[in-house]
Motif scaffolding. Structure first.
Motif: not given
Length: 460
Positions: A213-239
């Motif tokens: 996500r690019q976010g609604n506010d470019p100055s907002a603090m970013p979120l960095v997400l690290i997935h679990g075993f056996g998943a990949d970065l796409n596992s965060w998309r439903p959130l």
């Protein structure tokens, strides 16, 4: 065999989606991760990437068509593969193309499909095509104040360099502004070469990462997400499905997962170092770090090392708080090669197995066919969870932290016991959700997202 391109599920209630734009046309050469098409529902819009490299064939749904979730809308034939026309899909009869929607931030995908960062898509079709007519209508509806199209990374680099996107010409599909476009403008507009040199190239990143996500506010603090075993970065998309957030969101593929390297580092510090270098390449400043399961242990290690500017930490069903872990699950998941052998293990991830939709199962099954991927994950099991034991401990790291920390578990977790949260430092807030398994970010989506957003606001 040709690879099927399906219409994915944007949110849990979605049954159909309308294709609003195609970025490639029948016969185009495409690259895995390249933008293919955009879909929209009444809740969200989403750009869909190519699941493989090759030649795009048999597009069966034009712009404006409504297509059932999971149905094939095209096929990708590998280079040199003999092309045999496939049967066309039974998409809902095409409606007259509506005006293209105003640019929306790409909505997340709830299932593990390949996702790329900045990729060049094919050139636009001739003005007489349905896509061009739809976009002309969209411009009439939006007027001349349309916000420039740009990748999330390009937007962040432009903000950092003090550039206006409206002043930058995009070289990407449909005039989309890419990282290279922003850097080229920095080189022209700034007499200080140090500015350009400070923009680390994502090519230097050792791990694959995508701005979800690019976010609604470019100055907002970013979120960095690290997935679990056996998943990949796409596992965060439903959130984030169908939800607008202020913060930009960057997700990282760990070694041995997704599109990252298959070489497995020997310890958590080495994994953390690769993530740190990846964040540096993506120009991450202060951020909120979120980790799930094995990714939680990595996230805690990154925070403890102090090389990256993590201002808050959220750990979901995290590993590293105790020795016990479901050995049978780890070995069964890695070894499963059929739907019949995979499903019993997937069901252990959640309390309500109706959340395991067919597209999710198919995507996970497709990953199991990648022998190199599963071999790398077997190394992780043998190294980090030897003999069914977590061989690392993040408690000392958590005890030394002086930033806000939230720990989230499901009371019904069958992979890592929720009882592991006992004895954490008193200043660490813990959240244990009833009737929830190992994936609270899926099973208690709204509550988990609220906790993460509260962290982001509190540290802004």
């Amino acid at each position: 065999m040709p690879v099927e391109v399906i219409l994915p599920k944007v949110d849990m209630d979605m049954e159909t989606g309308r294709i609003s734009r195609w970025y490639a046309k029948d016969g185009d050469a495409v690259t895995k991760g390249q933008l293919l098409f955009e879909i929209e529902t009444d809740k969200a819009a989403m750009e869909v990437d190519a699941p493989a490299s090759g030649t795009l064939r048999d597009i069966s749904a034009a712009e404006g068509a409504t297509v059932p979730v999971g149905q094939a809308v095209a096929w990708i034939f590998a280079d040199g593969e003999e092309y045999t026309p496939t049967g066309k899909s039974d998409a809902t009869p095409e409606a007259t193309p509506k005006a293209a929607p105003a640019e929306m931030e790409s909505a997340p995908h709830p299932y593990p499909l390949p996702a790329g960062g900045e990729r060049e898509a094919s050139a636009s079709p001739p003005p007489s095509s349905p896509r061009s007519r739809g976009e002309d209508a969209g411009r009439q509806m939006r007027g001349n104040d349309e916000a420039p199209r740009a990748t999330p990374l390009a937007r962040r680099l432009a903000v950092k360099a003090g550039l206006q996107l409206a002043d930058i010409s995009g070289s990407g599909p449909k005039g989309r502004i890419t990282r290279r476009d922003v850097e080229a403008n920095i080189a022209v507009s700034s007499p200080m070469p140090a500015v350009k040199e400070s923009l680390a190239s994502t090519a230097d990143a050792p791990l694959h990462a995508v701005w979800l996500r690019q976010g609604n506010d470019p100055s907002a603090m970013p979120l960095v997400l690290i997935h679990g075993f056996g998943a990949d970065l796409n596992s965060w998309r439903p959130l984030f499905a169908g939800i607008q957030v202020d913060s930009p969101v960057l997700a990282v593929d760990l070694p041995g997962h997704g599109s990252s390297t298959r070489d497995i580092p020997e310890n958590l510090d080495a994994v953390a170092e690769q993530v740190e270098r990846t964040l540096s390449a993506h120009q991450i400043g202060p951020f909120v770090l979120v980790g799930h399961s094995f990714g939680g242990a990595v996230a805690a290690t990154i925070t403890d090392r102090g090389n990256a500017d993590a201002r808050a930490l959220a750990l979901i069903s995290t590993a590293g708080l105790g020795p016990e872990i479901n050995r049978a699950f780890l070995e069964g998941f890695v070894g499963a090669r059929s739907e019949a052998s995979l499903m019993p293990w997937l069901k252990q991830l959640v309390v309500d197995d109706s959340l395991l939709s067919k597209p999710f199962v198919n995507a996970t099954l497709a990953q199991s066919a990648d022998e190199g991927l599963r071999a790398a994950q077997k190394v992780i099991v043998d190294s980090y969870f030897a003999d069914g034991t977590q061989t690392f401990d993040i408690r000392p790291a958590l005890a030394s932290l002086r930033i806000p920390v939230r720990v989230i578990f499901g009371a019904g977790d069958r992979i890592i016991p929720a009882a592991h949260v006992a004895g954490l430092p008193g200043e660490i807030a813990t959240h244990i959700f009833a009737a929830t398994g190992h994936m609270p970010q899926l099973e208690r989506r709204e509550q988990v997202l609220r906790i993460i957003q509260e962290l982001a606001r509190a540290t802004a």
